[in-house]
Design a protein around this motif. Sequence first.
Motif, mmCIF file in Angstrom:
data_model
loop_
_atom_site.group_PDB
_atom_site.id
_atom_site.type_symbol
_atom_site.label_atom_id
_atom_site.label_comp_id
_atom_site.label_asym_id
_atom_site.label_seq_id
_atom_site.Cartn_x
_atom_site.Cartn_y
_atom_site.Cartn_z
ATOM 1 N N MET A 194 0.698 -1.291 -0.169
ATOM 2 C CA MET A 194 0.116 0.023 -0.031
ATOM 3 C C MET A 194 0.852 1.335 -0.185
ATOM 4 S SD MET A 194 -3.039 -1.111 2.594
ATOM 5 C CE MET A 194 -4.009 0.316 2.469
ATOM 6 N N VAL A 195 1.940 1.076 0.286
ATOM 7 C CA VAL A 195 2.860 2.357 0.370
ATOM 8 C C VAL A 195 3.299 2.504 -0.951
ATOM 9 C CG1 VAL A 195 4.882 3.434 1.457
ATOM 10 C CG2 VAL A 195 3.617 1.915 2.889
ATOM 11 N N LYS A 196 2.768 3.553 -1.864
ATOM 12 C CA LYS A 196 3.124 3.774 -3.019
ATOM 13 C C LYS A 196 4.385 4.684 -3.246
ATOM 14 C CE LYS A 196 0.711 0.870 -4.665
ATOM 15 N NZ LYS A 196 1.125 -0.435 -5.204
ATOM 16 N N SER A 197 4.656 5.675 -2.553
ATOM 17 C CA SER A 197 5.909 6.425 -2.755
ATOM 18 C C SER A 197 6.193 7.221 -1.510
ATOM 19 C CB SER A 197 5.663 7.540 -3.675
ATOM 20 O OG SER A 197 4.701 8.515 -3.331
ATOM 21 N N VAL A 198 7.569 7.536 -1.270
ATOM 22 C CA VAL A 198 8.181 8.462 -0.402
ATOM 23 C C VAL A 198 9.185 9.370 -0.969
ATOM 24 C CG1 VAL A 198 9.535 8.441 1.776
ATOM 25 C CG2 VAL A 198 8.089 6.564 1.306
ATOM 26 N N GLU A 199 8.566 10.739 -0.922
ATOM 27 C CA GLU A 199 9.419 11.692 -1.436
ATOM 28 C C GLU A 199 10.072 12.619 -0.481
ATOM 29 O OE1 GLU A 199 7.890 13.879 -4.948
ATOM 30 O OE2 GLU A 199 6.100 12.656 -4.329
ATOM 31 N N MET A 200 11.333 12.917 -0.507
ATOM 32 C CA MET A 200 12.014 13.884 0.479
ATOM 33 C C MET A 200 11.622 15.120 -0.160
ATOM 34 S SD MET A 200 12.673 11.824 2.678
ATOM 35 C CE MET A 200 13.539 12.730 3.957
ATOM 36 N N LEU A 201 11.415 16.074 0.586
ATOM 37 C CA LEU A 201 11.133 17.380 0.164
ATOM 38 C C LEU A 201 12.274 18.467 0.688
ATOM 39 C CD1 LEU A 201 7.034 17.422 0.408
ATOM 40 C CD2 LEU A 201 8.419 17.118 -1.669
ATOM 41 N N PRO A 202 12.122 19.728 0.146
ATOM 42 C CA PRO A 202 13.091 20.447 0.934
ATOM 43 C C PRO A 202 12.583 20.964 2.278
ATOM 44 C CG PRO A 202 12.628 21.455 -1.249
ATOM 45 C CD PRO A 202 11.755 20.271 -1.284
ATOM 46 N N ALA B 251 11.092 17.890 5.077
ATOM 47 C CA ALA B 251 9.611 17.532 4.936
ATOM 48 C C ALA B 251 9.428 16.316 4.088
ATOM 49 C CB ALA B 251 8.901 18.775 4.103
ATOM 50 N N VAL B 252 8.439 15.487 4.047
ATOM 51 C CA VAL B 252 8.256 14.231 3.428
ATOM 52 C C VAL B 252 7.019 14.167 2.800
ATOM 53 C CG1 VAL B 252 7.846 13.024 5.470
ATOM 54 C CG2 VAL B 252 8.738 11.733 3.470
ATOM 55 N N ARG B 253 6.936 13.626 1.651
ATOM 56 C CA ARG B 253 5.334 13.634 1.162
ATOM 57 C C ARG B 253 5.442 11.772 0.877
ATOM 58 N NH1 ARG B 253 5.355 16.293 -3.895
ATOM 59 N NH2 ARG B 253 5.039 17.863 -2.913
ATOM 60 N N VAL B 254 4.191 11.369 1.521
ATOM 61 C CA VAL B 254 4.058 9.667 1.467
ATOM 62 C C VAL B 254 2.688 9.682 0.731
ATOM 63 C CG1 VAL B 254 3.402 7.884 2.672
ATOM 64 C CG2 VAL B 254 5.313 9.714 3.541
ATOM 65 N N THR B 255 2.587 8.722 -0.340
ATOM 66 C CA THR B 255 1.439 8.233 -0.803
ATOM 67 C C THR B 255 1.236 6.764 -0.400
ATOM 68 O OG1 THR B 255 1.960 9.845 -2.651
ATOM 69 C CG2 THR B 255 0.225 8.144 -3.066
ATOM 70 N N ILE B 256 -0.027 6.645 -0.185
ATOM 71 C CA ILE B 256 -0.782 5.492 0.413
ATOM 72 C C ILE B 256 -1.814 4.985 -0.576
ATOM 73 C CG2 ILE B 256 -1.814 4.088 2.073
ATOM 74 C CD1 ILE B 256 0.956 4.864 2.746
ATOM 75 N N GLU B 257 -1.884 3.880 -1.226
ATOM 76 C CA GLU B 257 -2.743 3.320 -1.978
ATOM 77 C C GLU B 257 -3.895 2.518 -1.239
ATOM 78 O OE1 GLU B 257 -2.287 2.049 -6.286
ATOM 79 O OE2 GLU B 257 -2.715 -0.135 -5.121
ATOM 80 N N LEU B 258 -5.194 2.969 -1.386
ATOM 81 C CA LEU B 258 -6.229 2.480 -0.723
ATOM 82 C C LEU B 258 -7.138 1.577 -1.726
ATOM 83 C CD1 LEU B 258 -7.611 5.501 1.087
ATOM 84 C CD2 LEU B 258 -6.215 3.828 2.101
#
Length: 87
Positions: free
Chosen positions: A27-35, A38-45
């Motif tokens: 279900m964990v589709k992406s983890v992006e490190m941001l400036p 910070a972090v952006r996480v995408t979970i697939e439902l």
Amino acid sequence: MTSDEILSALKEIPDPSSGRSLGDLAMVKSVEMLPGDAVRVTIELPTPASPHKAALDAAVRQAVKGSRRVEVGFSSVVRRSPSKGQG
């Protein structure tokens, strides 16, 4: 935390509906490190109407609490069941 450390932590979160880990369910589709730490996480439902978004959002934020800002996004892929009478 590095993106690999975050991904490892996220994969251990239990899915509220099945109890299986998000890693087991892929279900964990992406983890992006941001400036700015910070972090952006995408979970697939499994469905866009999942009643567990709030619980998953809170669990993700807890798992990556070392980051200053956490963005949690959700995507969904509704899998169709095979049509009856065909085949």
